[in-house]
Design an enzyme around this catalytic site. Sequence first.
Site, mmCIF file in Angstrom:
data_model
loop_
_atom_site.group_PDB
_atom_site.id
_atom_site.type_symbol
_atom_site.label_atom_id
_atom_site.label_comp_id
_atom_site.label_asym_id
_atom_site.label_seq_id
_atom_site.Cartn_x
_atom_site.Cartn_y
_atom_site.Cartn_z
ATOM 1 N N TYR A 233 -12.825 23.613 56.398
ATOM 2 C CA TYR A 233 -14.223 23.171 56.469
ATOM 3 C C TYR A 233 -15.145 24.223 55.849
ATOM 4 O O TYR A 233 -16.020 23.904 55.035
ATOM 5 C CB TYR A 233 -14.617 22.909 57.923
ATOM 6 N N ALA B 60 -14.407 26.449 53.620
ATOM 7 C CA ALA B 60 -14.184 26.498 52.175
ATOM 8 C C ALA B 60 -14.830 25.312 51.473
ATOM 9 O O ALA B 60 -15.400 25.443 50.379
ATOM 10 C CB ALA B 60 -12.688 26.536 51.881
ATOM 11 N N SER B 61 -14.768 24.142 52.112
ATOM 12 C CA SER B 61 -15.332 22.953 51.478
ATOM 13 C C SER B 61 -16.841 23.061 51.332
ATOM 14 O O SER B 61 -17.417 22.615 50.334
ATOM 15 C CB SER B 61 -14.972 21.701 52.285
ATOM 16 N N LYS B 62 -17.501 23.665 52.304
ATOM 17 C CA LYS B 62 -18.953 23.793 52.226
ATOM 18 C C LYS B 62 -19.370 24.855 51.210
ATOM 19 O O LYS B 62 -20.414 24.729 50.560
ATOM 20 C CB LYS B 62 -19.530 24.088 53.605
ATOM 21 N N ILE C 120 -25.898 21.544 64.906
ATOM 22 C CA ILE C 120 -26.667 20.334 65.147
ATOM 23 C C ILE C 120 -25.954 19.499 66.208
ATOM 24 O O ILE C 120 -24.723 19.390 66.207
ATOM 25 C CB ILE C 120 -26.832 19.516 63.844
ATOM 26 N N ASN D 216 -23.911 13.294 52.151
ATOM 27 C CA ASN D 216 -23.790 13.748 53.529
ATOM 28 C C ASN D 216 -22.400 13.515 54.116
ATOM 29 O O ASN D 216 -21.985 14.224 55.025
ATOM 30 C CB ASN D 216 -24.821 13.016 54.394
#
Length: 247
Positions: A141, A143-145, A173, A78
Amino acid sequence: MTVLSGKAALVTGGRQGIGRGIVDAFLAEGAAVITCGRSDRPEGLPEQVIWHRLDVANPDEVARLATSIGSLDILVNNAGVQIEKIVPETTDQDWDTLMGANARGVFNMCRAFIPLIQPIGSIINIGSISGNVADPGMALYNASKAFVHGLTRSIAVDHGPDLRCNAICPGWIETGMLDAGFDLADDPVTARKDALARHAMRRFGQPGDIAKMAVWLASDASSFATGQCFTIDGGLTAASSLNPGLF
């Protein structure tokens, strides 16, 4: 009997937000929980939760943690950070910081712990709808996901049936990351109102919404689920670009 009784779980980034929600949910379901972060143990963390200070981007620290912990039933990746920049504004330091935590960190944890996960254990990676549809102003961000989603599928294919690997892809969220995203808007209040209207559920998610899915993926109830990226976004990405609040 609680659904995770007798299982040992490690949740990275359990200080706050989604990670803390998962820690609390796993505890409630009977798991023995270990969590970690880059700073000292946070106040209010239940005393039965074991805390480790860890930078997931550092492979040596991760390897030492794996040696210390030994076998696991559940690994939840996470830990992550968010940087709000477009590509030309992004520095090498931004790359190292964000990709170190969000991409290399997930890879480091999986590499170290896959050999230690008990049959048939569960790896749960926290991806994002931003890995499927790009949020403006958050190039790295996003791209990282997308990396996390691809790694999830590869691990499932390469390591089944010994373990299962899935990703949860949260939408918007209620955490500090959500507030930071709205701060990019010219009018954050109007942007928030418009975003709510685009959610079929007419609300943003809570960490507990993601934690419930994590419990299911960690439990034997999801024994045939692997290699999947589960979107939990209140219906945001199910809709067209028309704003329902205008009709």
